[in-house]
Write an enzyme that holds these catalytic residues in place. Structure first.
Site, PDB file in Angstrom:
ATOM      1  N   LYS A 263      34.728  46.851  54.510  1.00 27.71           N
ATOM      2  CA  LYS A 263      35.013  45.809  55.500  1.00 27.71           C
ATOM      3  C   LYS A 263      33.825  44.855  55.569  1.00 27.71           C
ATOM      4  O   LYS A 263      32.675  45.295  55.611  1.00 27.71           O
ATOM      5  CB  LYS A 263      35.273  46.459  56.870  1.00 27.71           C
ATOM      6  CG  LYS A 263      35.675  45.480  57.965  1.00 27.71           C
ATOM      7  CD  LYS A 263      36.019  46.210  59.271  1.00 27.71           C
ATOM      8  CE  LYS A 263      36.432  45.234  60.350  1.00 27.71           C
ATOM      9  NZ  LYS A 263      36.848  45.924  61.601  1.00 27.71           N
TER      10      LYS A 263
ATOM     11  N   SER B  79      41.333  44.780  63.954  1.00 25.53           N
ATOM     12  CA  SER B  79      40.674  43.787  63.120  1.00 25.53           C
ATOM     13  C   SER B  79      40.525  44.200  61.663  1.00 25.53           C
ATOM     14  O   SER B  79      40.278  43.366  60.800  1.00 25.53           O
ATOM     15  CB  SER B  79      39.279  43.489  63.691  1.00 25.53           C
ATOM     16  OG  SER B  79      38.446  44.643  63.588  1.00 25.53           O
TER      17      SER B  79
ATOM     18  N   SER C 251      40.761  48.927  66.331  1.00 25.09           N
ATOM     19  CA  SER C 251      40.747  48.165  65.077  1.00 25.09           C
ATOM     20  C   SER C 251      40.811  48.990  63.802  1.00 25.09           C
ATOM     21  O   SER C 251      40.914  48.434  62.717  1.00 25.09           O
ATOM     22  CB  SER C 251      39.503  47.269  65.023  1.00 25.09           C
ATOM     23  OG  SER C 251      39.665  46.169  65.866  1.00 25.09           O
TER      24      SER C 251
END
EC number: 6.3.5.7
Length: 490
Positions: A78, A158, A182
């Site tokens: 990420k 997210s 998330s």
């Protein structure tokens, strides 16, 4: 080589060990898959040369019988985790030129254990969002589609890039972060497994901060065992993070497959919210039945302050974000806009660099921390947070783990909720409580809705009891028998 990308992480480790293929072959197969799947917009930056170099080093170690726990396993990272010498943007324009000179603790531990970096994954800007639509570099598209429809769906947020990449077989696992859901909500939307561990289990050092008292790193993977293997590598005490817990890290994968007979499973009545789809009600009931069959005792529990969790979260998180994001001023790193004086440079840099959702949260955070409203909002939210933690403390006297749905719906269409921030925030209704209380929570796929989209169940555990969470998840995974994959359209 497409068969190599369909392997689980554990299956790939077994194949590498047997010599069925090399890490270079495994990595090349994933690089090819990533190139073919650019329409998903899951990766913000691909690092194929670095990946192949790391894979070759892994093969060399294996040839010397010096293989490490994750040797040769290609992962996606990420783009909130700082990677030394590799651009890290947090999916924001303000960090577009930023190349860190250091490695986050979590990623350095993965490289220590032999993993391979395929590239950096898309996310909501600064991890603020539930649909991956706030990224400055465009939304991620969910690999799943409704039966008979071409509508583009959100992968959740997210960590939408992490979830989509794992679901589309672009990597064998991915790092992610969870501030209010998330990791778990994107996992539920994409038919993958995601765990947010206990706050402090994984170091936050080198992870771009959103809300420091809520942020926690964790993995997204294809199976419960894969998630356990990744979390074992990602966890551990770090003196560079003052909130990191100095506790032993067990081999989490050893808990998967253990009997859970006699465990008490709590079912919170407050999670039966109005308007929850019948399919999610049924999935929850199925999960309860599966655990009963495994010899668990089902206990109705009450978490009375649940209804205040979202309002409290959307005060505490923006307050911390407004403080954390004050550092982006164009002076030391990142974007710098032109201006006729210093104040103008600050203002223009932040106006140009931040997206609308980030600005919204900075404004909310600044407002609730302001002199006139601090007591009315921020202080009150902190008191509610304490009450929520106490609710869980009381529940643990009656149960060993808690079962809930992960999200109030299946994946929705891109653009469907983006004009209504409140509707978007409601996606976190089942997940924010664990962040506020610092508890471990895992989402696993347990069924499909009428449109053929995945639905997730969430297991919440006691502090530092990820082991029990993995044991329960292993039983649910086996009982659900979820093997569905997104039909390839990209």
């Amino acid at each position: 080589m497409s068969s190599l990308t369909s392997l689980t992480l554990k299956g790939a480790l077994d194949g590498l060990e047997k010599g069925d293929f090399t890490s270079v072959e495994l990595t090349r197969a994933h690089i090819d898959a990533i190139e073919a799947a650019r329409g998903l917009n899951a990766f913000l930056l691909e690092t194929p040369e670095q990946a192949l170099s790391m894979a070759a080093a892994s093969d060399a170690r294996r040839a010397l019988d010096a293989a490490r726990p994750l040797d040769g396993i290609p992962l996606g990272i990420k783009d909130l985790f700082c990677t030394q010498g590799v651009r890290t943007t947090a999916a924001s324009k303000i960090l577009e030129p930023f190349v860190p000179q250091y490695e986050s603790t979590v990623t350095s531990q993965l490289w220590r254990d032999g993993a391979v970096m395929l590239g950096k994954l898309n996310l909501d800007e600064f991890a603020m969002g539930s649909s991956n639509e706030t990224s400055a570099y465009g939304p991620v598209v969910n690999p799943w589609r409704k039966a008979g429809s071409n509508q583009a769906l959100t992968p959740g947020g997210s960590s939408g890039g992490s979830a989509a990449a794992v679901a589309a077989d672009l990597c064998l696992g991915a790092t992610a972060t969870d501030t209010g859901g998330s990791i778990r909500q994107p996992a539920a939307f994409t038919g993958t497994v995601g765990i947010k561990p206990t706050y402090g289990r994984c170091s936050r050092w080198g992870v771009v901060a959103f809300a420091s008292s809520l942020d926690q790193a964790g993995p997204i993977a294809k199976t419960v065992t894969d998630a356990a293997l990744l979390l074992t590598s990602m966890s551990g005490h770090d003196p560079k993070d003052s909130t990191s817990l100095d506790v032993p890290v067990p081999d989490f994968s050893a808990f998967v497959g253990k009997s859970i007979k006699g465990l008490r499973i709590g079912v919170p009545q407050e999670y039966r919210v109005d308007g929850m789809p019948a399919e999610i009600e049924k999935l929850w009931a199925d999960g309860i039945a599966w655990l009963k069959d495994a010899g668990c005792e089902i206990v109705e529990i009450s978490l009375p302050h649940t209804k205040y969790a979202l309002p409290a979260y959307y005060i505490v998180a923006p307050a911390e974000a407004s403080s954390n994001l004050a550092r982006y001023d164009g002076m030391r790193y990142g974007l710098r806009a032109e201006g006729s004086n210093l104040t103008e440079v600050y203002e223009n840099t932040r106006a140009e660099g931040f997206g609308d959702e980030v600005k919204r949260r900075i404004l909310i955070g600044t407002y609730v921390l302001s002199a006139g409203y601090y007591d009315a909002y921020y202080l009150k939210a902190l008191k509610v947070r304490r009450r929520i933690a106490e609710d869980f403390d009381n529940a643990w006297e009656r149960c060993d783990a808690i079962l809930t749905p992960t999200a109030p719906s299946a994946a929705f269409g891109l653009g469907e909720n983006s004009s209504d921030p409140i509707a978007m925030y409601l996606n976190d209704v089942f997940t924010v409580t664990t962040n506020l209380a610092g508890l471990p929570g895992l989402s696993l796929p347990a069924g499909l809705d009428a449109n053929g989209l995945p639905l997730g169940l969430q297991i919440i555990g006691k502090p530092l009891d990820e082991g029990t969470v993995f044991s329960v998840a292993g039983v649910l995974e086996k009982a659900a028998g979820f093997t569905a994959k997104a039909t390839k359209w990209w």
